[in-house]
Design a protein around this motif. Structure first.
Motif, PDB file in Angstrom:
ATOM      1  N   GLY A  46      -0.372   2.474  26.149  1.00 51.80           N
ATOM      2  CA  GLY A  46       0.194   3.702  25.574  1.00 51.80           C
ATOM      3  C   GLY A  46       0.986   3.423  24.317  1.00 51.80           C
ATOM      4  O   GLY A  46       1.446   4.338  23.660  1.00 51.80           O
ATOM      5  N   GLY A  47       1.153   2.151  23.995  1.00 53.12           N
ATOM      6  CA  GLY A  47       1.955   1.798  22.831  1.00 53.12           C
ATOM      7  C   GLY A  47       1.154   1.865  21.540  1.00 53.12           C
ATOM      8  O   GLY A  47      -0.069   1.821  21.548  1.00 53.12           O
ATOM      9  N   MET A  48       1.885   1.998  20.431  1.00 52.32           N
ATOM     10  CA  MET A  48       1.267   2.004  19.105  1.00 52.32           C
ATOM     11  C   MET A  48       2.250   1.408  18.124  1.00 52.32           C
ATOM     12  O   MET A  48       3.452   1.550  18.313  1.00 52.32           O
ATOM     13  N   ILE A  49       1.759   0.723  17.105  1.00 52.85           N
ATOM     14  CA  ILE A  49       2.645   0.245  16.052  1.00 52.85           C
ATOM     15  C   ILE A  49       1.842   0.100  14.759  1.00 52.85           C
ATOM     16  O   ILE A  49       0.665  -0.243  14.804  1.00 52.85           O
ATOM     17  N   SER A  50       2.482   0.431  13.638  1.00 55.71           N
ATOM     18  CA  SER A  50       1.859   0.205  12.335  1.00 55.71           C
ATOM     19  C   SER A  50       2.029  -1.266  11.987  1.00 55.71           C
ATOM     20  O   SER A  50       3.111  -1.815  12.151  1.00 55.71           O
ATOM     21  N   ALA A  51       0.968  -1.899  11.511  1.00 55.48           N
ATOM     22  CA  ALA A  51       1.033  -3.335  11.277  1.00 55.48           C
ATOM     23  C   ALA A  51       0.307  -3.710   9.991  1.00 55.48           C
ATOM     24  O   ALA A  51      -0.470  -2.929   9.435  1.00 55.48           O
ATOM     25  N   VAL A  52       0.600  -4.927   9.525  1.00 55.81           N
ATOM     26  CA  VAL A  52      -0.006  -5.464   8.304  1.00 55.81           C
ATOM     27  C   VAL A  52      -0.261  -6.956   8.536  1.00 55.81           C
ATOM     28  O   VAL A  52       0.266  -7.523   9.486  1.00 55.81           O
ATOM     29  N   PRO A  53      -1.060  -7.608   7.672  1.00 57.76           N
ATOM     30  CA  PRO A  53      -1.238  -9.060   7.834  1.00 57.76           C
ATOM     31  C   PRO A  53       0.036  -9.817   7.443  1.00 57.76           C
ATOM     32  O   PRO A  53       0.793  -9.357   6.581  1.00 57.76           O
ATOM     33  N   ALA A  54       0.249 -10.987   8.074  1.00 58.86           N
ATOM     34  CA  ALA A  54       1.499 -11.728   7.879  1.00 58.86           C
ATOM     35  C   ALA A  54       1.712 -12.145   6.433  1.00 58.86           C
ATOM     36  O   ALA A  54       2.853 -12.251   5.983  1.00 58.86           O
ATOM     37  N   ASP A  55       0.619 -12.371   5.684  1.00 53.85           N
ATOM     38  CA  ASP A  55       0.814 -12.850   4.311  1.00 53.85           C
ATOM     39  C   ASP A  55       0.983 -11.712   3.304  1.00 53.85           C
ATOM     40  O   ASP A  55       1.061 -11.956   2.098  1.00 53.85           O
ATOM     41  N   LEU A  56       1.077 -10.470   3.785  1.00 54.47           N
ATOM     42  CA  LEU A  56       1.190  -9.341   2.848  1.00 54.47           C
ATOM     43  C   LEU A  56       2.442  -9.410   1.965  1.00 54.47           C
ATOM     44  O   LEU A  56       2.337  -9.219   0.751  1.00 54.47           O
ATOM     45  N   PRO A  57       3.644  -9.694   2.523  1.00 54.93           N
ATOM     46  CA  PRO A  57       4.835  -9.721   1.650  1.00 54.93           C
ATOM     47  C   PRO A  57       4.678 -10.706   0.495  1.00 54.93           C
ATOM     48  O   PRO A  57       5.048 -10.391  -0.645  1.00 54.93           O
ATOM     49  N   ALA A  58       4.099 -11.885   0.774  1.00 57.19           N
ATOM     50  CA  ALA A  58       3.922 -12.888  -0.286  1.00 57.19           C
ATOM     51  C   ALA A  58       2.952 -12.369  -1.347  1.00 57.19           C
ATOM     52  O   ALA A  58       3.192 -12.512  -2.554  1.00 57.19           O
ATOM     53  N   VAL A  59       1.860 -11.728  -0.895  1.00 54.16           N
ATOM     54  CA  VAL A  59       0.869 -11.197  -1.847  1.00 54.16           C
ATOM     55  C   VAL A  59       1.492 -10.090  -2.689  1.00 54.16           C
ATOM     56  O   VAL A  59       1.277 -10.014  -3.903  1.00 54.16           O
ATOM     57  N   GLU A  60       2.313  -9.241  -2.041  1.00 59.84           N
ATOM     58  CA  GLU A  60       2.948  -8.152  -2.797  1.00 59.84           C
ATOM     59  C   GLU A  60       3.920  -8.706  -3.838  1.00 59.84           C
ATOM     60  O   GLU A  60       4.026  -8.174  -4.937  1.00 59.84           O
ATOM     61  N   ASP A  61       4.640  -9.756  -3.476  1.00 60.48           N
ATOM     62  CA  ASP A  61       5.545 -10.379  -4.439  1.00 60.48           C
ATOM     63  C   ASP A  61       4.771 -10.922  -5.625  1.00 60.48           C
ATOM     64  O   ASP A  61       5.208 -10.818  -6.773  1.00 60.48           O
ATOM     65  N   ALA A  62       3.594 -11.516  -5.342  1.00 62.73           N
ATOM     66  CA  ALA A  62       2.817 -12.150  -6.402  1.00 62.73           C
ATOM     67  C   ALA A  62       2.165 -11.112  -7.311  1.00 62.73           C
ATOM     68  O   ALA A  62       2.151 -11.273  -8.534  1.00 62.73           O
ATOM     69  N   THR A  63       1.626 -10.038  -6.724  1.00 62.76           N
ATOM     70  CA  THR A  63       0.883  -9.076  -7.539  1.00 62.76           C
ATOM     71  C   THR A  63       1.774  -7.980  -8.090  1.00 62.76           C
ATOM     72  O   THR A  63       1.451  -7.374  -9.113  1.00 62.76           O
ATOM     73  N   GLY A  64       2.884  -7.691  -7.404  1.00 61.08           N
ATOM     74  CA  GLY A  64       3.782  -6.648  -7.872  1.00 61.08           C
ATOM     75  C   GLY A  64       3.226  -5.251  -7.714  1.00 61.08           C
ATOM     76  O   GLY A  64       3.689  -4.319  -8.368  1.00 61.08           O
ATOM     77  N   ASN A  65       2.196  -5.073  -6.871  1.00 63.27           N
ATOM     78  CA  ASN A  65       1.710  -3.713  -6.616  1.00 63.27           C
ATOM     79  C   ASN A  65       1.374  -3.555  -5.130  1.00 63.27           C
ATOM     80  O   ASN A  65       1.495  -4.491  -4.340  1.00 63.27           O
ATOM     81  N   LEU A  66       0.981  -2.330  -4.773  1.00 62.82           N
ATOM     82  CA  LEU A  66       0.756  -2.016  -3.358  1.00 62.82           C
ATOM     83  C   LEU A  66      -0.728  -1.993  -3.000  1.00 62.82           C
ATOM     84  O   LEU A  66      -1.102  -1.495  -1.942  1.00 62.82           O
ATOM     85  N   ASP A  67      -1.603  -2.529  -3.898  1.00 61.62           N
ATOM     86  CA  ASP A  67      -3.042  -2.465  -3.642  1.00 61.62           C
ATOM     87  C   ASP A  67      -3.412  -3.115  -2.311  1.00 61.62           C
ATOM     88  O   ASP A  67      -4.184  -2.566  -1.522  1.00 61.62           O
ATOM     89  N   ALA A  68      -2.838  -4.315  -2.065  1.00 62.81           N
ATOM     90  CA  ALA A  68      -3.210  -5.051  -0.859  1.00 62.81           C
ATOM     91  C   ALA A  68      -2.767  -4.290   0.383  1.00 62.81           C
ATOM     92  O   ALA A  68      -3.499  -4.196   1.378  1.00 62.81           O
ATOM     93  N   ARG A  69      -1.561  -3.698   0.324  1.00 61.17           N
ATOM     94  CA  ARG A  69      -1.054  -2.929   1.459  1.00 61.17           C
ATOM     95  C   ARG A  69      -1.936  -1.706   1.714  1.00 61.17           C
ATOM     96  O   ARG A  69      -2.241  -1.375   2.861  1.00 61.17           O
ATOM     97  N   GLY A  70      -2.355  -1.062   0.625  1.00 68.53           N
ATOM     98  CA  GLY A  70      -3.174   0.136   0.753  1.00 68.53           C
ATOM     99  C   GLY A  70      -4.467  -0.116   1.486  1.00 68.53           C
ATOM    100  O   GLY A  70      -5.014   0.773   2.111  1.00 68.53           O
ATOM    101  N   LYS A  71      -4.976  -1.345   1.399  1.00 63.06           N
ATOM    102  CA  LYS A  71      -6.241  -1.636   2.074  1.00 63.06           C
ATOM    103  C   LYS A  71      -6.039  -2.261   3.443  1.00 63.06           C
ATOM    104  O   LYS A  71      -6.832  -2.058   4.352  1.00 63.06           O
ATOM    105  N   ALA A  72      -4.950  -3.045   3.621  1.00 68.09           N
ATOM    106  CA  ALA A  72      -4.826  -3.839   4.846  1.00 68.09           C
ATOM    107  C   ALA A  72      -4.044  -3.152   5.951  1.00 68.09           C
ATOM    108  O   ALA A  72      -3.999  -3.650   7.072  1.00 68.09           O
ATOM    109  N   ALA A  73      -3.402  -1.994   5.664  1.00 68.35           N
ATOM    110  CA  ALA A  73      -2.573  -1.347   6.687  1.00 68.35           C
ATOM    111  C   ALA A  73      -3.414  -0.972   7.904  1.00 68.35           C
ATOM    112  O   ALA A  73      -4.516  -0.432   7.763  1.00 68.35           O
ATOM    113  N   ILE A  74      -2.895  -1.284   9.091  1.00 72.44           N
ATOM    114  CA  ILE A  74      -3.617  -0.950  10.318  1.00 72.44           C
ATOM    115  C   ILE A  74      -2.663  -0.304  11.320  1.00 72.44           C
ATOM    116  O   ILE A  74      -1.445  -0.378  11.172  1.00 72.44           O
TER     117      ILE A  74
END
Lengths: 263, 346
Positions: free
Chosen positions: B214-242
């Motif tokens: 019955g549980g649910m949680i929004s999640a992302v891949p563990a390396d997302l914060p590092a990728v976001e820091d490197a690219t400076g945009n939300l493209d990776a998050r927009g595709k990887a959000a689950i």
């Protein structure tokens, strides 16, 4: 010491020692005996609470949830839902159900907190489940509002709306407004997942995260409306509807007044 | 035509006579009773004076009331005192100017019915000739019929003019030289074999035992914060959000691949396949995921199938498992591109 050494063979010493020993034994026994009733009372109290809770359950809940809380076609099984679920459902007046329908609504609670605690104890005695959060769990005052905002917008806002005003789900179900909910109810709702709401266990959002979410919701509850009428804080849709109905009606009345021939 | 004549002087009894000409003029109270006229005069003056006072009150409120002051007003609730006062004084003042002007016009200005006849619908013949002459003169003087080359090249140029505007649309997505095209970029996300699933916001890794039925949680891949820091945009998050949900294994009707769940834990893209809204309206009892934008509804217990709404494709499922330490991980990237359809998508 010389004083004692000289008198230690005095006949009165024996009597005094005997008396001292008797007092010691008596006091020790009294301490043990007096401790036992307290423990016994606690156990008895819990049993009483469970027993009273069972009686309340049989009278008020069993017609839908079954005589053994096993669930019927009218209501789900309550085995393993835990004390927190009972405290939330009965404490917000959603249970007992006012009328069958898509969703139970928040109402004035039908039971006192003591009675709710008794029923919660009975349901918790059937199978382990989420416990009612402790005062420590609910001490959210030091939590991070901004972090709570991030978690709320990620996991909660799509049903409960970004300002916690609630919103529609499918087939007449809805996510309720959070403006009435207190910290304990918010915590319990996340822990137990009432009705359509998914469970946010301590494994996915730990106590600190839950406290941050509660802090964020509390901040929204306490914030004023600097711009005037909030219109449910729903944003442009509600504001547009207000303009197209209330304001247009007023303008039409003015136009009618302009058009009436003066007498 | 178009001249205005007082109705009293207008005598016309032919076909289509205006009824207004037949209605006898009825004098107003203010026309006959001087006291009523004075009363109306006082009303109008009073409204103008009230407007003056309201505008002065606006200036006073603007200067004197702190913009952070909050007051309680019944029905309205807790509102900003400054906003409320400024709106009321300026709005009411402007309304009173209008109301006074109308009252003035209705009660005191001359009350005479007038008749104004409509002009004819058709334009006069002379105007028709003028237009035709202008067209013919333009045609002969420009030589549009005479210079064939000019005419054809002009038509060609005009036809090609919109094409560049369409072509530049292709480059709305600018990719650096040497990088794969938009279709490839859209088709792949950060998820790959062994990517740990972490909670969105806290970035805590998840174990299977953390998620109850019955549980649910929004999640992302563990390396997302590092990728976001490197690219400076939300493209990776927009595709990887689950969204990660858990249901009793016997409730799962179908999945997009064999054993893509882990003990009843399922992971699906969070991006709606209709218009790309992030969705997490998950009803744990029906296992439906509902999109708030256009009400597309996906049944997560049935391989993310569309059960309602405009979405045309099922919600892409992410195959998951656990790593050696027991944390939830992806088995691979999504098998199909996530999000809305696009041209190059098969």
């Amino acid at each position: 010491m010389k004083f004692l050494a000289v008198r230690r063979r005095s006949p009165i010493v024996g009597v005094a020692l005997l008396l001292l020993a008797l007092i010691g034994i008596g006091a020790g026994y009294a301490a043990v005996v007096s401790a036992r009733p307290a423990e016994a009372a606690a156990v008895n109290g819990l049993q009483n609470q469970v027993q009273q809770g069972k009686e309340l359950y049989l009278a008020g809940c069993s017609s839908c949830h079954g005589l053994q809380a096993q669930g019927t076609s009218q209501g789900p099984s309550l085995i393993g839902v835990g004390a927190a679920a009972v405290d939330f459902q009965v404490g917000t007046g959603r249970m007992p159900l006012a009328a069958p329908g898509a969703q139970a609504m928040r109402r004035t609670p039908q039971y006192t907190q003591d009675q709710i605690d008794q029923m919660a104890a009975y349901i918790a005695s059937l199978a382990p489940g989420p416990q009612i959060p402790t005062a420590q769990d609910l001490s959210y005052q030091g939590a991070d509002t901004a972090e709570g905002g991030v978690l709320f917008r990620t996991n909660c806002s799509q049903c409960h709306q970004a300002a916690g005003q609630g919103g529609a789900l499918t087939y007449g179900k809805y996510a309720p407004s959070l403006m009435q909910a207190n910290a304990r109810q918010i915590y319990e709702a996340m822990l137990t997942g009432p009705q359509s709401m998914p469970v946010f266990s301590n494994g996915t959002l730990n106590t600190k995260d839950k406290q941050a979410i509660i802090k964020y919701i509390t901040a929204m509850q306490q914030s004023s409306n600097p711009g005037g009428l909030s219109l449910g804080r729903l944003g442009p849709v509600a504001e547009g509807l207000f303009l197209w109905t209330a304001v247009f009606a007023a303008l039409i009345l003015v136009a009618i007044w302009i058009g009436i021939k003066a007498r | 035509m178009n001249e205005i004549t007082p109705a009293a002087e207008h005598h016309y009894d032919g076909p289509g006579a205006l009824p207004v000409a037949d209605v006898p003029h009825k004098a107003r109270l203010t026309d006959t009773d001087p006291q009523a006229a004075r009363r109306a005069e006082r009303q109008v003056t009073f409204m103008f004076i009230l407007a003056i006072l309201l505008f002065i009150a606006f200036i006073v409120a603007y200067i004197a009331v702190d913009k952070n002051t909050v007051v309680y007003i019944p029905v309205f609730g807790e509102v900003g005192a400054s906003t409320m006062l400024l709106g009321l004084t300026l709005g009411l003042g402007a309304f009173l100017i209008g109301a006074a002007a109308i009252q003035w016009a209705k009660k005191l200005m001359p009350d005479v019915e007038v008749v104004q006849e409509r002009h004819e619908m058709a334009s006069p013949e002379s105007a028709d000739h003028e237009a035709l002459d202008a067209y013919t003169r333009g045609k002969t003087e420009s030589g549009f019929a005479q210079y064939k080359m000019i005419r054809r090249t002009l038509i060609g140029a005009m036809a090609l003019f919109p094409i560049p505007l369409v072509v530049i649309l292709r480059d709305l997505w600018v990719t650096p030289p040497g990088s794969p095209g938009p279709a490839t970029i859209l088709s792949h996300t950060l998820w790959r074999k062994g990517s740990r699933i972490v909670v969105d916001g806290t970035y805590q890794p998840l174990k299977a035992s953390d998620l109850p039925v019955g549980g649910m949680i929004s999640a992302v891949p563990a390396d997302l914060p590092a990728v976001e820091d490197a690219t400076g945009n939300l493209d990776a998050r927009g595709k990887a959000a689950i969204v990660v949900v858990r249901m009793a294994p016997n409730e799962i009707v179908s999945q997009q691949g064999t054993n893509w769940d882990y003990q009843g834990i399922l992971a699906f893209s969070k991006i709606c396949t209709h218009a790309g809204c992030p969705i997490s309206l998950y009803e744990q009892r029906t296992h439906h995921l509902l999109c708030p934008c256009h009400q597309s509804t996906f049944d997560l217990a049935d391989g993310g199938a569309v059960v309602f709404g405009p979405a045309a494709r099922p919600m892409p499922q992410l195959p998951i498992g656990v790593d050696a330490e027991g944390y939830l991980v992806a088995q691979a990237d999504f098998a199909v591109p996530i999000g809305p359809s696009f041209w190059e998508r098969g």
